[in-house]
Design a protein around this motif. Structure first.
Motif, short mmCIF file in Angstrom:
data_model
loop_
_atom_site.label_atom_id
_atom_site.label_comp_id
_atom_site.label_asym_id
_atom_site.label_seq_id
_atom_site.Cartn_x
_atom_site.Cartn_y
_atom_site.Cartn_z
N MET A 105 48.26 -4.22 -7.46
CA MET A 105 49.77 -4.81 -7.59
C MET A 105 50.00 -5.76 -8.11
N ARG A 106 48.79 -6.71 -8.51
CA ARG A 106 48.67 -7.99 -9.20
C ARG A 106 48.88 -7.59 -10.61
N PHE A 107 48.00 -6.50 -11.07
CA PHE A 107 47.96 -6.12 -12.30
C PHE A 107 49.24 -5.46 -12.74
N ARG A 108 49.68 -4.80 -11.91
CA ARG A 108 51.05 -4.26 -12.07
C ARG A 108 52.17 -5.18 -12.52
N ALA A 109 52.10 -6.24 -11.62
CA ALA A 109 53.11 -7.39 -11.79
C ALA A 109 52.76 -8.18 -13.00
N PRO A 124 55.27 1.05 -5.07
CA PRO A 124 54.20 0.41 -4.85
C PRO A 124 53.71 0.69 -3.17
N TRP A 125 54.21 2.18 -2.73
CA TRP A 125 53.86 2.43 -1.37
C TRP A 125 52.46 2.68 -1.16
N PRO A 126 51.76 3.32 -2.09
CA PRO A 126 50.36 3.52 -1.80
C PRO A 126 49.55 2.34 -1.68
N ALA A 127 49.75 1.51 -2.61
CA ALA A 127 48.84 0.28 -2.72
C ALA A 127 49.35 -0.75 -1.32
N LEU A 128 50.52 -0.79 -1.16
CA LEU A 128 50.94 -1.54 0.34
C LEU A 128 50.09 -0.77 1.23
N LEU A 129 50.34 0.51 1.61
CA LEU A 129 49.61 1.14 2.80
C LEU A 129 48.09 0.88 2.56
N SER A 130 47.41 0.96 1.50
CA SER A 130 46.00 0.67 1.44
C SER A 130 45.78 -0.71 1.89
N VAL A 131 46.59 -1.86 1.42
CA VAL A 131 46.61 -3.08 1.77
C VAL A 131 46.50 -3.10 3.25
N LEU A 132 47.64 -2.60 4.12
CA LEU A 132 47.86 -2.73 5.56
C LEU A 132 46.72 -1.96 6.33
N LEU A 133 46.36 -0.79 5.90
CA LEU A 133 45.33 0.11 6.69
C LEU A 133 44.11 -0.69 6.50
N ASN A 134 43.75 -1.12 5.38
CA ASN A 134 42.49 -1.60 5.24
C ASN A 134 42.34 -3.02 5.90
#
Length: 179
Positions: A105-109, A124-134
Motif C-alpha cells: 500500500m505504501r509503495f502504491r501510494a 487495495p482490498w487484497p492488501a487491506l484484507l492481508s493486513v487485517l487478517l495477519n
C-alpha cells in the motif's frame, strides 16, 4: 484407534519429518534473506559473498548456527520442539505478511506512476484484507501463547540494533538506499 498400536510411532515419525522439512525451508529462506540484506547494506558485507558454486556460504553458516541455538533453546525450555518452533515461527510469519501488505500500500501510494509488470486485482482490498487478517492472527498467536510470542518479539527486537547500525555503516552493493 484407527491406526492401531503403532499409531504413536507413526505420528512421531511424521512429526520428525515435519520438523526436518520446516527447518530445511527456514534455512533456505533465511539464508537468502540474510544474503539480500547484506547486499543491501543492512548486514555485514561478508554475508553477501558467494562461493565459487554460487552459494552464500557465510550466510548459510550464520543461519545454521542461529537455527541450532534456537533448537537448543527449545530443548532447554523442556517443551515439544515442534510446538515451540511453530509457536515462534507463526507470529514472525504474521509480522512479515502484515508488513508486506503495508509495504504494498505504501509503495502504491508513494510511487503510483512506476510501471508494474503485474497489477494487484481489486487493489487495495487484497492488501487491506492481508493486513487485517495477519494483524488478527498476530494478536491471536500472542494471546494464545504469550511466552513464545514474547520470544518471537525479542528475536525481532534483538535484530533492530544490527539493522540500524548496518544501514548507516555498510554501503549497499546495488547502490540503492534502503528506506
Amino acid at each position: 484407534v484407527a491406526l492401531g498400536d503403532r499409531s504413536s510411532q507413526l505420528v512421531t515419525g511424521l512429526a520428525v519429518i515435519c520438523v526436518a522439512t520446516i527447518a530445511n525451508l527456514q534455512i533456505m529462506e533465511h539464508v537468502r534473506c540474510t544474503f539480500s540484506m547484506a547486499r543491501n547494506g543492512v548486514l555485514p558485507p561478508g554475508l553477501a559473498r558467494l562461493s565459487k558454486s554460487g552459494a552464500p556460504r557465510a550466510s548459510l553458516f550464520i543461519v545454521i548456527i542461529a537455527t541450532v541455538l534456537l533448537i537448543e533453546g527449545a530443548d532447554l525450555a523442556k517443551g515439544q520442539l515442534y510446538e515451540i518452533l511453530l509457536n515462534i515461527y507463526a507470529p514472525l510469519a504474521a509480522v512479515v505478511f502484515l508488513l508486506l501488505g503495508l509495504a504494498a500500500m505504501r509503495f502504491r501510494a508513494k510511487a503510483a506512476d512506476v510501471p508494474r509488470p503485474w497489477k494487484m486485482p481489486f487493489y487495495p482490498w487484497p492488501a487491506l484484507l492481508s493486513v487485517l487478517l495477519n494483524g488478527g492472527l498476530l494478536l491471536l498467536f500472542l494471546v494464545a501463547d504469550w511466552k513464545t510470542g514474547l520470544c518471537a518479539a525479542l528475536l525481532i527486537v534483538a535484530m533492530l540494533p544490527m539493522f540500524f547500525y548496518g544501514r548507516s555503516r555498510w554501503p549497499a552493493k546495488h547502490g540503492g538506499k534502503i528506506e
